[in-house]
Write a protein that holds these residues in place. Structure first.
Motif, PDB file in Angstrom:
ATOM      1  N   GLN A  49      75.401  20.762  90.354  1.00  0.00           N
ATOM      2  CA  GLN A  49      75.204  19.813  89.337  1.00  0.00           C
ATOM      3  C   GLN A  49      75.472  18.122  90.264  1.00  0.00           C
ATOM      4  OE1 GLN A  49      77.462  18.903  86.043  1.00  0.00           O
ATOM      5  NE2 GLN A  49      75.804  17.931  84.737  1.00  0.00           N
ATOM      6  N   LYS A  50      76.700  18.305  90.858  1.00  0.00           N
ATOM      7  CA  LYS A  50      77.180  17.138  91.470  1.00  0.00           C
ATOM      8  C   LYS A  50      76.558  16.728  92.701  1.00  0.00           C
ATOM      9  CE  LYS A  50      81.662  15.266  93.086  1.00  0.00           C
ATOM     10  NZ  LYS A  50      82.938  15.465  93.019  1.00  0.00           N
ATOM     11  N   PHE A  51      76.277  18.005  93.455  1.00  0.00           N
ATOM     12  CA  PHE A  51      75.848  17.633  94.844  1.00  0.00           C
ATOM     13  C   PHE A  51      74.427  18.123  95.201  1.00  0.00           C
ATOM     14  CE2 PHE A  51      80.431  18.685  95.275  1.00  0.00           C
ATOM     15  CZ  PHE A  51      80.640  17.597  95.904  1.00  0.00           C
ATOM     16  N   ASN A  52      73.492  18.930  94.212  1.00  0.00           N
ATOM     17  CA  ASN A  52      72.414  19.223  94.560  1.00  0.00           C
ATOM     18  C   ASN A  52      71.275  18.912  93.278  1.00  0.00           C
ATOM     19  OD1 ASN A  52      74.308  21.184  96.009  1.00  0.00           O
ATOM     20  ND2 ASN A  52      72.386  21.418  97.005  1.00  0.00           N
ATOM     21  N   PHE A  53      71.951  19.012  92.258  1.00  0.00           N
ATOM     22  CA  PHE A  53      71.139  18.799  90.785  1.00  0.00           C
ATOM     23  C   PHE A  53      71.523  17.718  90.031  1.00  0.00           C
ATOM     24  CE2 PHE A  53      70.828  23.255  92.563  1.00  0.00           C
ATOM     25  CZ  PHE A  53      69.378  23.443  92.450  1.00  0.00           C
ATOM     26  N   SER A  54      71.539  16.534  90.670  1.00  0.00           N
ATOM     27  CA  SER A  54      72.163  15.538  89.803  1.00  0.00           C
ATOM     28  C   SER A  54      71.316  15.098  88.699  1.00  0.00           C
ATOM     29  CB  SER A  54      72.461  14.055  90.778  1.00  0.00           C
ATOM     30  OG  SER A  54      71.023  13.882  91.393  1.00  0.00           O
ATOM     31  N   TYR A  55      69.938  15.208  88.586  1.00  0.00           N
ATOM     32  CA  TYR A  55      69.307  15.106  87.413  1.00  0.00           C
ATOM     33  C   TYR A  55      69.680  15.966  86.338  1.00  0.00           C
ATOM     34  CZ  TYR A  55      66.770  19.318  89.121  1.00  0.00           C
ATOM     35  OH  TYR A  55      66.620  20.455  89.580  1.00  0.00           O
ATOM     36  N   ILE A  56      70.382  17.121  86.417  1.00  0.00           N
ATOM     37  CA  ILE A  56      70.767  17.753  85.308  1.00  0.00           C
ATOM     38  C   ILE A  56      71.801  17.201  84.515  1.00  0.00           C
ATOM     39  CG2 ILE A  56      71.524  20.106  84.606  1.00  0.00           C
ATOM     40  CD1 ILE A  56      69.959  21.396  86.813  1.00  0.00           C
ATOM     41  N   GLU A  57      71.905  16.931  83.230  1.00  0.00           N
ATOM     42  CA  GLU A  57      72.935  15.867  82.580  1.00  0.00           C
ATOM     43  C   GLU A  57      73.884  17.170  82.402  1.00  0.00           C
ATOM     44  OE1 GLU A  57      71.260  13.763  79.542  1.00  0.00           O
ATOM     45  OE2 GLU A  57      70.178  12.565  80.867  1.00  0.00           O
ATOM     46  N   LYS A  58      73.662  18.251  81.909  1.00  0.00           N
ATOM     47  CA  LYS A  58      74.635  18.864  81.164  1.00  0.00           C
ATOM     48  C   LYS A  58      74.432  20.478  81.748  1.00  0.00           C
ATOM     49  CE  LYS A  58      74.715  16.766  76.541  1.00  0.00           C
ATOM     50  NZ  LYS A  58      74.446  17.054  75.014  1.00  0.00           N
ATOM     51  N   ILE A  59      75.712  21.168  81.974  1.00  0.00           N
ATOM     52  CA  ILE A  59      75.729  22.521  82.385  1.00  0.00           C
ATOM     53  C   ILE A  59      74.623  23.312  81.699  1.00  0.00           C
ATOM     54  CG2 ILE A  59      77.168  24.535  83.100  1.00  0.00           C
ATOM     55  CD1 ILE A  59      77.825  22.092  84.868  1.00  0.00           C
ATOM     56  N   GLU A  60      74.729  23.430  80.543  1.00  0.00           N
ATOM     57  CA  GLU A  60      73.847  24.256  79.655  1.00  0.00           C
ATOM     58  C   GLU A  60      72.450  24.062  79.972  1.00  0.00           C
ATOM     59  OE1 GLU A  60      75.465  21.330  76.333  1.00  0.00           O
ATOM     60  OE2 GLU A  60      76.107  22.105  78.492  1.00  0.00           O
ATOM     61  N   ASP A  61      72.001  23.017  80.652  1.00  0.00           N
ATOM     62  CA  ASP A  61      70.663  22.609  80.954  1.00  0.00           C
ATOM     63  C   ASP A  61      70.085  23.261  82.068  1.00  0.00           C
ATOM     64  OD1 ASP A  61      70.560  20.936  78.900  1.00  0.00           O
ATOM     65  OD2 ASP A  61      70.985  19.188  79.914  1.00  0.00           O
ATOM     66  N   PHE A  62      70.857  24.041  82.832  1.00  0.00           N
ATOM     67  CA  PHE A  62      70.475  24.890  84.057  1.00  0.00           C
ATOM     68  C   PHE A  62      69.549  25.624  83.502  1.00  0.00           C
ATOM     69  CE2 PHE A  62      73.781  22.923  86.582  1.00  0.00           C
ATOM     70  CZ  PHE A  62      73.510  22.830  88.024  1.00  0.00           C
ATOM     71  N   THR A  63      68.498  26.111  84.362  1.00  0.00           N
ATOM     72  CA  THR A  63      67.380  27.221  83.998  1.00  0.00           C
ATOM     73  C   THR A  63      67.350  27.995  85.290  1.00  0.00           C
ATOM     74  OG1 THR A  63      65.534  25.819  85.220  1.00  0.00           O
ATOM     75  CG2 THR A  63      66.046  25.558  82.705  1.00  0.00           C
ATOM     76  N   VAL A  64      66.816  29.022  85.117  1.00  0.00           N
ATOM     77  CA  VAL A  64      66.540  30.078  86.259  1.00  0.00           C
ATOM     78  C   VAL A  64      65.743  29.623  87.119  1.00  0.00           C
ATOM     79  CG1 VAL A  64      66.821  32.413  84.822  1.00  0.00           C
ATOM     80  CG2 VAL A  64      64.759  31.127  84.945  1.00  0.00           C
ATOM     81  N   ALA A  65      64.852  28.748  87.110  1.00  0.00           N
ATOM     82  CA  ALA A  65      63.938  27.888  87.877  1.00  0.00           C
ATOM     83  C   ALA A  65      64.736  27.083  88.930  1.00  0.00           C
ATOM     84  CB  ALA A  65      63.229  27.035  87.142  1.00  0.00           C
ATOM     85  N   ASP A  66      66.072  26.604  88.269  1.00  0.00           N
ATOM     86  CA  ASP A  66      67.025  25.948  89.212  1.00  0.00           C
ATOM     87  C   ASP A  66      67.714  26.917  90.191  1.00  0.00           C
ATOM     88  OD1 ASP A  66      66.535  23.331  88.106  1.00  0.00           O
ATOM     89  OD2 ASP A  66      67.824  23.819  86.448  1.00  0.00           O
TER      90      ASP A  66
END
Length: 348
Positions: A49-66
């Motif tokens: 989230q910090k270094f690669n997926f900054s557009y993700i606001e919350k940890i629970e928002d991660f998906t298998v596509a990510d």
């Protein structure tokens, strides 16, 4: 809050695929194991989230596509990050607490193991098209040799456990007397059966059967195994059980309980063992941990000529290569014996 409630509360802030992974892949494992891997995965997701997926606001928002987008380069960078990184937690009163975390090669490998397990789970269930962690190199570990207790150390340890009146005074003596029967039963069971600390502390009263001279433990992975007791272990457990069933402080059916009446914890067992070891001059930290008693049990079996396959069965090892480590430790003592009796003049 119970450990299971703590786990569920922790997983509630994680993506659904992580929740499913922990529930399915680690079904039958201890709650501590599940919590440990959950924390490791959260560390990984926070890194992404910090270094690669900054557009993700919350940890629970991660998906298998990510997860599909994660590359080997990302994993290698995460491995380097684990050597030293900063965490930011919020206390009950709302204050931010920053800490520097450091990991040894062993700690890094443990965290990577949880990440690899997650990707393997997603790949096997056709949720991602490839398992990029197959290409990930783990840190090389330089194994530190951990020795079993010597015969004299075992005798000394048992002496203080059985005869603490000779060693303690005042408050220490009072505490010793209050837990004497429990500790004798617990540590003779440890030395006499080689069970893991988690297996012993999770025993309930109903798991022990004196008609068959055995008790039933749940091994790693959730399989149950009947453990047959040596006579000394059976006698000490029988003596302790009479005291245990009459204990009005007991809050559940746990066999081994703390002074508060709750089930003993692994940390509690280690604390008591360290005190006994310090009393008789056993200061090696590896020998003052509960696993040292399990190691001693295995080495004693091998020294008695018990077939290594039977030793593996008694230890609850699914992989006999794990048991071979104990044989290596026994072989060290044999090498010592051979060399001490060797005559450089060639006289026999």
């Amino acid at each position: 809050m119970s450990k299971h409630s703590k786990l569920m509360n922790f997983l509630s802030g994680m993506p659904d695929f992580v929740f499913d992974y922990i529930e399915i892949a680690y079904n039958g494992e201890s709650i501590n194991t599940q919590i440990g891997y959950s924390i490791d995965i959260k560390t990984f997701l926070k890194y992404l989230q910090k270094f690669n997926f900054s557009y993700i606001e919350k940890i629970e928002d991660f998906t298998v596509a990510d997860m599909e987008k994660v590359t080997l380069r990302d994993l290698n960078a995460f491995t380097a990050y684990l050597k030293e990184y900063e965490t930011d937690t919020v206390s009950i009163d709302g204050k931010h607490i920053k800490r520097i975390r450091r990991n040894s090669a062993y700690g890094i490998n443990r965290k990577l193991s949880g990440i690899r397990g997650l990707f393997s789970y997603l790949y096997k269930n056709d949720l991602i098209s490839q398992n990029v962690t197959d290409k990930l190199d783990f840190k090389k570990l330089h194994q530190k040799m951990k020795r079993p207790l010597t015969s004299q150390e075992t005798v000394n340890l048992l002496d203080v456990i059985y005869n603490g009146e000779k060693y303690y005074t005042g408050r220490d003596l009072t505490e010793y007397k209050n837990r004497k029967k429990r500790d004798i039963a617990l540590f003779t069971a440890y030395l006499g059966t080689g069970c893991r600390v988690s297996e012993l502390i999770n025993l309930d009263i109903r798991d022990v059967c004196f008609d068959t001279s055995s008790f039933v433990v749940t091994r790693k992975g959730g399989d149950e195994q009947e453990i047959f007791m040596p006579v000394q272990v059976e006698n000490e457990l029988f003596t302790y059980m009479q005291e245990r069933v009459e204990n009005e402080k007991a809050k559940d059916d746990a066999l081994f309980i703390s002074r508060l009446g709750t089930r003993m914890t692994a940390q509690g067992v280690e604390k008591v063992l360290k005190k006994y070891c310090a009393t008789v001059g056993i200061y090696d930290p590896d020998k003052a941990r509960p696993h040292a008693l399990r190691r001693t049990f295995a080495c004693n079996l091998i020294a008695d000529g018990i077939d290594i396959k039977m030793v593996a069965e008694l230890m609850g090892h699914k992989n006999i290569e794990v048991t071979h480590k104990y044989y290596t430790q026994y072989a060290i003592e044999k090498r010592k014996e051979v060399m001490q009796n060797f005559d450089i003049t060639g006289n026999r």
